[in-house]
Design an enzyme around this catalytic site. Structure first.
Site, short mmCIF file in Angstrom:
data_model
loop_
_atom_site.label_atom_id
_atom_site.label_comp_id
_atom_site.label_asym_id
_atom_site.label_seq_id
_atom_site.Cartn_x
_atom_site.Cartn_y
_atom_site.Cartn_z
N LYS A 1 62.39 26.64 48.01
CA LYS A 1 61.97 26.41 46.63
C LYS A 1 61.98 27.75 45.90
O LYS A 1 61.87 28.80 46.54
CB LYS A 1 60.54 25.85 46.62
CG LYS A 1 60.18 25.11 45.36
CD LYS A 1 60.54 23.64 45.44
CE LYS A 1 60.24 22.91 44.17
NZ LYS A 1 60.61 21.50 44.25
N GLY B 1 52.68 4.36 35.75
CA GLY B 1 53.64 5.35 35.25
C GLY B 1 55.03 4.73 35.21
O GLY B 1 55.62 4.46 36.25
N HIS C 1 60.82 7.93 34.02
CA HIS C 1 62.18 7.84 34.55
C HIS C 1 62.27 6.95 35.78
O HIS C 1 62.98 5.96 35.79
CB HIS C 1 62.70 9.24 34.89
CG HIS C 1 63.06 10.03 33.68
ND1 HIS C 1 62.17 10.89 33.08
CD2 HIS C 1 64.18 10.06 32.94
CE1 HIS C 1 62.76 11.42 32.02
NE2 HIS C 1 63.97 10.93 31.92
N VAL C 2 61.53 7.32 36.83
CA VAL C 2 61.63 6.56 38.09
C VAL C 2 60.94 5.20 37.96
O VAL C 2 61.49 4.17 38.34
CB VAL C 2 61.02 7.36 39.27
CG1 VAL C 2 61.25 6.62 40.57
CG2 VAL C 2 61.63 8.75 39.36
P1 NAD Z 1 58.35 11.03 34.11
O1 NAD Z 1 57.62 12.14 33.46
O2 NAD Z 1 59.64 10.56 33.54
O3 NAD Z 1 57.39 9.74 34.18
C1 NAD Z 1 56.07 9.77 34.54
C2 NAD Z 1 55.33 8.75 33.69
O4 NAD Z 1 54.04 8.58 34.23
C3 NAD Z 1 55.17 9.18 32.24
O5 NAD Z 1 55.62 8.17 31.39
C4 NAD Z 1 53.65 9.44 32.12
O6 NAD Z 1 53.17 9.10 30.85
C5 NAD Z 1 53.10 8.52 33.18
N1 NAD Z 1 51.80 8.88 33.73
C6 NAD Z 1 51.38 10.08 34.19
N2 NAD Z 1 50.13 10.00 34.67
C7 NAD Z 1 49.75 8.71 34.51
C8 NAD Z 1 48.55 7.99 34.82
N3 NAD Z 1 47.49 8.58 35.36
N4 NAD Z 1 48.52 6.68 34.52
C9 NAD Z 1 49.59 6.05 33.96
N5 NAD Z 1 50.73 6.69 33.66
C10 NAD Z 1 50.82 7.98 33.93
O7 NAD Z 1 58.50 11.44 35.64
P2 NAD Z 1 59.49 10.83 36.73
O8 NAD Z 1 60.71 11.64 36.80
O9 NAD Z 1 59.57 9.37 36.55
O10 NAD Z 1 58.68 11.17 38.06
C11 NAD Z 1 57.51 10.45 38.41
C12 NAD Z 1 56.91 11.03 39.67
O11 NAD Z 1 57.86 10.98 40.73
C13 NAD Z 1 56.49 12.49 39.57
O12 NAD Z 1 55.36 12.69 40.36
C14 NAD Z 1 57.68 13.24 40.17
O13 NAD Z 1 57.31 14.48 40.68
C15 NAD Z 1 58.08 12.27 41.27
N6 NAD Z 1 59.49 12.38 41.65
C16 NAD Z 1 60.47 12.13 40.76
C17 NAD Z 1 61.80 12.22 41.13
C18 NAD Z 1 62.91 11.91 40.16
O14 NAD Z 1 64.02 11.63 40.61
N7 NAD Z 1 62.66 11.92 38.87
C19 NAD Z 1 62.13 12.58 42.45
C20 NAD Z 1 61.10 12.84 43.36
C21 NAD Z 1 59.78 12.72 42.96
#
Ligand code: NAD
Length: 366
Positions: A92, A192, A195-196
């Protein structure tokens, strides 16, 4: 057994003490006066392959905090890659600074030169505070970078593959809990829908699950609810819903002392990083409550699988095929946990460590 998370790690310890604690191989401090670059690259373990891990840009309160973070995150990458069956090690990088103001082409290219000097033992990728565009700048100085935009032959947005991996892990957990991996009619709370989470809801909706969603952003919440016929829950109510599956897909730490007794689910399977606030407390506590916890670093491995697929020439189909394997690995983790009386998180760490040990021996001779 090594743990993935530690609170307040490293603050009062020497750098070498911190490296020896979890057997980090190498840490590089990168400094450049002209561009203002201050970065740390940590290589935790390269037994399985080059250390791939994101470049995080963050305004850390102190250098000690930045070092502790990069050491913790690089170690997490080792376990994530190892348990997913990838031939990658864990690394990292952190760039100290404000990603909104302190970032420009020269700084990123200077950082790229430091990556180049590591001769491929570290491969950079996107993370919090960096973008595919930033990876393009790093690529101008070194080939050891992935997470490039699709227009440059890169893997693009990892979220759909991450969601698919989470979905596969969730199905495996359903198989364990209910004897069938069908999610049709299952009540699933997705916390939440960014994206994912958004892609995950789409997959669940296609399988006719009964979906409940919560998010901080009202507009996004309404959009996803309408598109996939999901029911909206409040930020607080989402914890206490009587559901089959709770999927944390927002930020980490949502399973903690304040929430654990409110959970009324049989399974936890989501993509958020570091879901258990205190791994050693909530890991065993969930097992005691009879809740099947699908380890977070395995559930979200699709992102790493997707980005690392770039290394051999990106092919989306093969990335999906690899992410599908999360299903079988999750079942293996549950089996090991049961056999050895471990929490599922501990079992996943043990599986990763075993693989590193065994493959390390295979590679011990020329
Ligand atoms: P993102 O920022 O697009 O989406 C996260 C969503 O969660 C946001 O809309 C936010 O408003 C919401 N949120 C945050 N805290 C909340 C809560 N307490 N209650 C309700 N909603 C809440 O992020 P993402 O890319 O979708 O990633 C989501 C998680 O997955 C993160 O923890 C990230 O580290 C992990 N992750 C993502 C990826 C990826 O491919 N994007 C890969 C590995 C891990």
């Amino acid at each position: 057994m090594a743990r993935l998370k530690e609170v307040g790690a490293g603050k009062d310890k020497s750098v070498f003490h911190q490296l020896s604690e979890h057997d980090h191989e190498k840490v590089v401090f990168c400094h450049d006066k002209d561009t203002g670059l201050k970065a740390i690259i940590a290589i935790h373990n390269t037994v399985l392959g080059p250390a791939l891990g994101g470049v995080r840009m963050w305004a850390y309160a102190s250098e000690a905090e930045a070092l502790a973070d990069v050491l913790r995150l690089s170690r997490g990458m080792t376990y994530k890659a190892a348990v997913s069956g990838l031939n990658l090690g864990g690394g990292k990088a952190v760039i100290i600074g404000d990603a909104k103001q302190g970032k420009d082409e020269a700084l990123l290219r200077r950082f790229g030169r430091f990556v180049k000097n590591l001769n491929g033992s570290y491969i950079a990728a996107e993370d919090v505070g960096t973008t595919p565009r930033d990876m393009e700048y790093i690529r101008m100085e070194t080939e050891h970078v992935c997470g490039l935009p699709e227009s440059m032959g890169g893997s693009g947005d990892p979220s759909p593959v991450t969601a698919y991996g989470t979905y596969m892990g969730m199905k495996a957990a359903a198989k364990k809990a209910f004897g069938s991996d069908s999610l049709a009619g299952k009540r699933i709370a997705v916390q939440g829908v960014g994206h994912v989470g958004g892609y995950l809801v789409e997959l669940l909706s296609k399988e006719s699950a009964e979906i409940y969603i919560a998010d901080i952003y009202e507009d996004r919440l309404r959009e996803v609810a309408k598109k996939h016929k999901a029911q909206v829950a409040s930020m607080e109510d989402i914890y206490g819903l009587e559901v089959d599956i709770y999927a944390p897909c927002g930020l980490g730490g949502t399973i903690n002392a304040a929430t654990i007794d409110r959970l009324k689910c049989r399974i936890i399977a989501g993509c958020a990083n570091n879901q258990l606030r205190e791994e050693e407390v909530q890991g065993p506590a969930l097992a005691e409550k009879g809740i099947i916890y699908a380890p977070d670093f395995l559930m979200s491995a699709g992102g790493l699988i997707n980005v690392s697929s770039e290394l051999g020439g990106y092919n989306r189909e093969s990335a999906y095929a690899k992410a599908e394997r999360i299903y079988g690995i999750t079942l293996d983790v549950f089996e090991l946990a049961e056999k050895e009386g471990l929490s599922t998180q501990q079992a996943a760490v043990k599986m990763a460590e075993n693989r590193i040990k065994r493959i390390g021996k295979v590679r011990a001779t020329f």
